[in-house]
Design an enzyme around this catalytic site. Structure first.
Site, mmCIF file in Angstrom:
data_model
loop_
_atom_site.group_PDB
_atom_site.id
_atom_site.type_symbol
_atom_site.label_atom_id
_atom_site.label_comp_id
_atom_site.label_asym_id
_atom_site.label_seq_id
_atom_site.Cartn_x
_atom_site.Cartn_y
_atom_site.Cartn_z
ATOM 1 C CG HIS A 74 33.728 53.120 18.642
ATOM 2 N ND1 HIS A 74 34.076 51.881 19.157
ATOM 3 C CD2 HIS A 74 33.077 52.871 17.462
ATOM 4 C CE1 HIS A 74 33.677 50.940 18.316
ATOM 5 N NE2 HIS A 74 33.063 51.503 17.291
ATOM 6 C CG HIS A 85 35.821 50.856 13.712
ATOM 7 N ND1 HIS A 85 35.028 50.838 12.595
ATOM 8 C CD2 HIS A 85 35.012 50.523 14.747
ATOM 9 C CE1 HIS A 85 33.776 50.522 12.934
ATOM 10 N NE2 HIS A 85 33.755 50.319 14.237
ATOM 11 C CD GLU A 89 34.833 47.096 15.664
ATOM 12 O OE1 GLU A 89 34.761 47.877 16.652
ATOM 13 O OE2 GLU A 89 33.844 46.764 14.982
#
Length: 389
Positions: free
Chosen positions: A146, A217, A354
């Site tokens: 991420h 997220h 996601e």
């Protein structure tokens, strides 16, 4: 009026008003509709904290039906999504925290945040582009997750109100930030629709070739906290294939059919039905089926749907992206503090959907490219739409 007439008419009047008061369901429905019709879409804001001497603000978008979306300038974080259940009772369907301190605690799991420059995992925290190897932060078992230690979830975005229903967030990621090449200029537009949808439009440009993969997220629990887990939620994914992973959740490079596996959500099923047959729980990338020759690969059919039988809430996910990561909240363990209403976020307390390109694409030449080049524009649109049934 004499006494005898009064004694006759008074009970009749009571009966008349009893038959026409607001306890009548039809009258209640009409009143609720009139209230909704009189409401206007608004954007309000309030202080939410400070981050390295920068003020953190929570913006609340409200539509004409009373649905609300809360968004921070910190990380572009969705703090709340308040939607009605089948009885019209409003409830917050995303996990989050009461105060800003919650988002700063150790191992905070990206609740509601925008993530990038590369969402999901890059193997061994490195990739090679145009003959040069770039090293990233190894923040997840030696891999990069991420965007690294301080990805887009941990920065202050500039926010501009657009009309009464949209927020435009912008941020410039400098060349070399978290190891990535190129100055990347980003814009993310959040729009709350009158149809109880939250639309997220992403755009980005760069002055040097760089991988880009952006997503949100949010952790959803459509029971609005009534159920401690999402195991009874019914999920359907418009995907016949997925990308298998190793024990560190890095794709092997293979493409596999879901048919005959616990990962088959081509027809709706309770998330808890097969989760015990997947080591660690669901945390995989599904390859979304294409809808004919739709422009920009945009899917008019939902990429995913989620239904909570208890509340009646139904969520549809639409996207232009080729993949979707379904994560069943496996790593939540009840340790998070300052949660909404003091709830304990146990394992599977929420689910993530996601929308994305495939994990580790910069190291997987057979996967669709995530390299953004100068002169090109990265575009991504995802819509989360809420209703009841």
């Amino acid at each position: 009026m004499n006494k005898q007439a009064y004694l006759f008419y008074f009970p009749v009047l009571l009966l008349f008003f009893a038959c026409n008061n607001t306890n009548n369901p039809a009258s209640n429905a009409e009143a609720a509709q009139a209230t909704a019709d009189s409401m206007k879409a608004t954007i309000t804001e309030k202080p939410f904290g400070n981050y390295f001497n920068s003020p953190v603000t929570e913006y609340t978008l409200t539509n004409s039906s009373g649905m609300q979306a809360g968004i921070l300038n910190y990380g572009g974080t969705i703090t709340k999504l308040i939607t009605p259940d089948r009885n019209g009772k409003m409830g917050d369907v995303v996990l989050g925290f009461e105060t800003f301190s919650g988002y700063l605690q150790k191992n905070e799991p990206y609740l509601g945040a925008l993530v990038g420059r590369y969402a999901n995992r890059i193997a061994n925290a490195k990739f090679t582009l145009d003959g040069k190897t770039y090293k990233l932060a190894p923040n997840n078992f030696g891999n990069s997750l991420h965007g690294g230690n301080a990805g887009f979830d941990k920065v202050i975005w500039n926010v501009e109100k657009i009309g009464d229903s949209s927020l435009k967030l912008s941020y410039q990621s400098k060349d070399g930030e978290e190891g990535y090449p190129g100055n990347l200029n980003l814009q993310v537009m959040y729009t709350l629709g009158s149809d109880n949808s939250l639309k997220i439009d992403y755009t980005a440009t760069t002055d040097k070739a760089t991988p880009v993969n952006l997503t949100n997220h949010s952790y959803f629990n459509l029971s609005a906290g009534k159920d401690s887990t999402i195991l009874d939620h019914v999920l359907q994914l418009n995907a016949d294939k997925y990308t298998p992973v190793n024990d560190q959740l890095i794709p092997t490079g293979q493409i596999a059919d879901v048919k005959g596996t616990p990962l088959d959500f081509t027809t709706g099923k309770a998330i808890g039905k097969d989760i015990g047959n997947v080591k660690g729980g669901f945390d995989h990338n599904w390859i979304l089926n294409k809808n004919g020759n739709a422009p920009d690969n945009y899917r008019e059919q939902p990429a995913a749907t989620v239904y909570d039988p208890g509340s009646g809430r139904f969520m549809e996910v639409f996207t232009t992206q080729p993949g979707i990561q379904f994560y069943s909240g496996n790593f939540l363990n009840g340790s998070l503090q300052v949660t909404k209403g003091g709830q304990i976020y146990v394992s599977h307390a929420g689910l993530c959907l996601e929308t994305q390109h495939y994990p580790d694409s910069p190291n997987q030449p057979s996967f669709p490219s995530t390299i953004l080049k100068p002169g090109d524009t990265y575009r991504q649109t995802t819509v989360y739409k809420f209703s009841v049934k």
